[in-house]
Design an enzyme around this catalytic site. Structure first.
Site, PDB file in Angstrom:
ATOM      1  NE  ARG A  43      -3.838 -42.200 -62.150  1.00 39.24           N
ATOM      2  CZ  ARG A  43      -4.758 -42.227 -61.203  1.00 39.24           C
ATOM      3  NH1 ARG A  43      -5.494 -41.155 -60.929  1.00 39.24           N
ATOM      4  NH2 ARG A  43      -5.007 -43.320 -60.512  1.00 39.24           N
ATOM      5  N   GLY A  44      -6.099 -43.779 -64.469  1.00 40.69           N
ATOM      6  CA  GLY A  44      -7.283 -44.255 -63.758  1.00 40.69           C
ATOM      7  C   GLY A  44      -8.249 -44.809 -64.797  1.00 40.69           C
ATOM      8  CB  ALA A  45      -9.994 -48.077 -64.982  1.00 38.99           C
ATOM      9  NE  ARG A 100      -1.579 -46.998 -68.358  1.00 38.63           N
ATOM     10  CZ  ARG A 100      -1.686 -46.716 -67.054  1.00 38.63           C
ATOM     11  NH1 ARG A 100      -2.453 -45.720 -66.643  1.00 38.63           N
ATOM     12  NH2 ARG A 100      -1.041 -47.441 -66.156  1.00 38.63           N
ATOM     13  CG  ASP A 109      -6.772 -50.491 -63.507  1.00 35.47           C
ATOM     14  OD1 ASP A 109      -6.459 -50.445 -62.307  1.00 35.47           O
ATOM     15  OD2 ASP A 109      -6.677 -49.516 -64.276  1.00 35.47           O
ATOM     16  CG  ASN A 119      -6.524 -51.507 -58.208  1.00 29.31           C
ATOM     17  OD1 ASN A 119      -6.935 -50.698 -59.045  1.00 29.31           O
ATOM     18  ND2 ASN A 119      -6.195 -51.131 -56.990  1.00 29.31           N
ATOM     19  CE  LYS A 120      -1.099 -48.272 -60.589  1.00 31.98           C
ATOM     20  NZ  LYS A 120      -0.380 -48.446 -61.894  1.00 31.98           N
TER      21      LYS A 120
HETATM   22  O1  MRU Z   1      -1.746 -46.694 -63.510  1.00 32.40           O
HETATM   23  P1  MRU Z   1      -2.987 -45.976 -63.075  1.00 32.40           P
HETATM   24  O2  MRU Z   1      -2.711 -44.788 -62.213  1.00 32.40           O
HETATM   25  O3  MRU Z   1      -3.891 -45.670 -64.227  1.00 32.40           O
HETATM   26  O4  MRU Z   1      -3.728 -47.045 -62.148  1.00 32.40           O
HETATM   27  C1  MRU Z   1      -4.947 -46.685 -61.578  1.00 32.40           C
HETATM   28  C2  MRU Z   1      -5.502 -47.737 -60.697  1.00 32.40           C
HETATM   29  O5  MRU Z   1      -4.956 -48.799 -60.536  1.00 32.40           O
HETATM   30  C3  MRU Z   1      -6.846 -47.435 -60.084  1.00 32.40           C
HETATM   31  O6  MRU Z   1      -6.964 -48.049 -58.831  1.00 32.40           O
HETATM   32  C4  MRU Z   1      -7.952 -47.975 -61.003  1.00 32.40           C
HETATM   33  O7  MRU Z   1      -7.770 -47.540 -62.309  1.00 32.40           O
HETATM   34  C5  MRU Z   1      -9.302 -47.582 -60.543  1.00 32.40           C
HETATM   35  S1  MRU Z   1      -9.616 -45.856 -60.744  1.00 32.40           S
HETATM   36  C6  MRU Z   1     -11.202 -45.547 -60.275  1.00 32.40           C
END
Ligand code: MRU
Length: 347
Positions: free
Chosen positions: A45-47, A88, A234, A244-245
């Site tokens: 996970r993470g963009a 996603r 994201d 973002n999250k």
């Molecule tokens: O649902 P996730 O864990 O994929 O969400 C991740 C985030 O919101 C991060 O802050 C974002 O992807 C940036 S990661 C460098």
């Protein structure tokens, strides 16, 4: 620091982030479908990390389907691209990386060499991400004082990228410069990226971190204990609105109320200038079980209605600056982000 993803030349090994910090196990993806499943179930996970994983997913697809006519082959690659992109919807890095790989395939004149050139492109994308994060780190660290206390939300660290991290890349760069950095990590309900992943990364690196529940963020700000907020993103719209999250918006409002700078750290691949504002950004909704269960134990009554958006949008007016590998964008973002997207990548 453990790597979120490792390409071994024939398969993609993904650190299963659903099991961290208690178990450090890699799962092996041998097909693009395995990669899509791992993205959907948030093993990765993470963009940036899901974008790079999907790029390797496209490499696996290019090998799997490498037979028959060129037109049929390309159609199957397009199908794989659609499938991976749909895994996603919010992080634009996913569609960006998959689109880039498809372009590489379409632009390759020699049919036989498509898998090989796609693999080289995926490896390059991975290397460029780490380099971008190091530059984001340097650009952002120059904005921090010494000593400094940073509050972050979710995990925008090494685990969310090919390495080093974006928001946590700035923390790491500041520490490397000798600054005394302390981090408050929001636990980040419901998936607990802050508690499970950010705290894990920082403890592993020996960087001072205090874990707080999401409810505590406003209180520590009101006590004067936070110098700045740094989060990842994201997707960033042309006007500077930031997806973002979930919970990031609340943190941004609290930061403004308390006169604290709110920084967003992200590579240029997270900019989506085709989205005029944050209202154009699709927001993923996830399984209600993430809210009503904790580690498999039900904590809410049966049949209760649940709303579980994975992301929110922070309006640009709350964002002090957006830190990318190409520099620091300030308001008005329509101009500064456009310039940043157009700058020739000279590094
Ligand atoms: O649902 P996730 O864990 O994929 O969400 C991740 C985030 O919101 C991060 O802050 C974002 O992807 C940036 S990661 C460098």
């Amino acid at each position: 620091m453990l790597k979120a993803l490792v390409w071994d030349g024939s398969a993609l090994e993904l650190l299963d982030q659903t099991r961290l910090p208690l178990e450090k196990e890699y799962v092996t993806c041998r097909s693009y479908r395995d990669v899509g499943d791992a993205i959907r179930t948030m093993k990765v996970r993470g963009a940036p990390a899901i974008g790079i994983s999907a790029a390797y997913g496209m490499v696996l697809a290019s090998r799997e389907f490498h037979a028959g006519e060129r037109a049929v082959y390309i159609e199957r690659l397009r199908e794989a691209a659609r499938d991976l992109t749909a895994a996603r919807p919010t992080a634009v890095n996913l569609a960006w990386a998959v689109g880039k790989m498809l372009d590489v395939a379409l632009g390759c004149p020699d049919w036989c060499r498509i898998p090989e050139v796609m693999e080289a492109a995926a490896r390059e994308t991975e290397e460029e991400d780490v380099e971008a994060n190091r530059q984001i780190g340097r650009n952002g660290a120059s904005l921090l004082g010494d000593p400094v206390t940073v509050l972050t939300h979710c995990n925008a660290g090494a685990l969310a990228t090919a390495g080093y991290g974006t928001a946590l890349g700035i923390v790491r760069a500041a520490v490397e410069q000798g600054k005394r950095v302390h981090v408050f990590a929001d636990e980040t309900r419901p998936y607990l990226q802050g508690a499970r992943l950010t705290a894990f990364e920082l403890v592993e690196d020996g960087i001072p971190v205090t874990l707080i529940t999401d409810n505590v963020a406003g209180y520590v700000m009101s006590l004067g204990k936070v110098d700045c907020v740094i989060v990842g993103a994201d997707r960033i719209a042309a006007n500077g609105d930031v997806a973002n999250k979930i919970g990031t918006y609340s943190v941004a409002v609290l930061a403004k109320e308390n006169g604290i700078p709110f920084y967003v750290a992200a590579p240029v691949s997270t900019l989506d200038l085709a989205c005029a504002t944050g209202r154009d950004i699709p927001i993923e909704e996830r399984d209600p079980r993430e809210v009503v269960e904790i580690l498999g134990h039900r904590v809410a009554p049966q049949h209760v209605a649940v709303f579980n958006p994975a992301f929110d949008v922070t309006p640009a007016r709350y964002v002090t600056a957006i830190i990318t590998e190409r520099g620091v964008a300030r308001p008005p973002y329509r101009e500064s982000l456009k310039e940043m997207a157009e700058v020739e990548h000279s590094k």
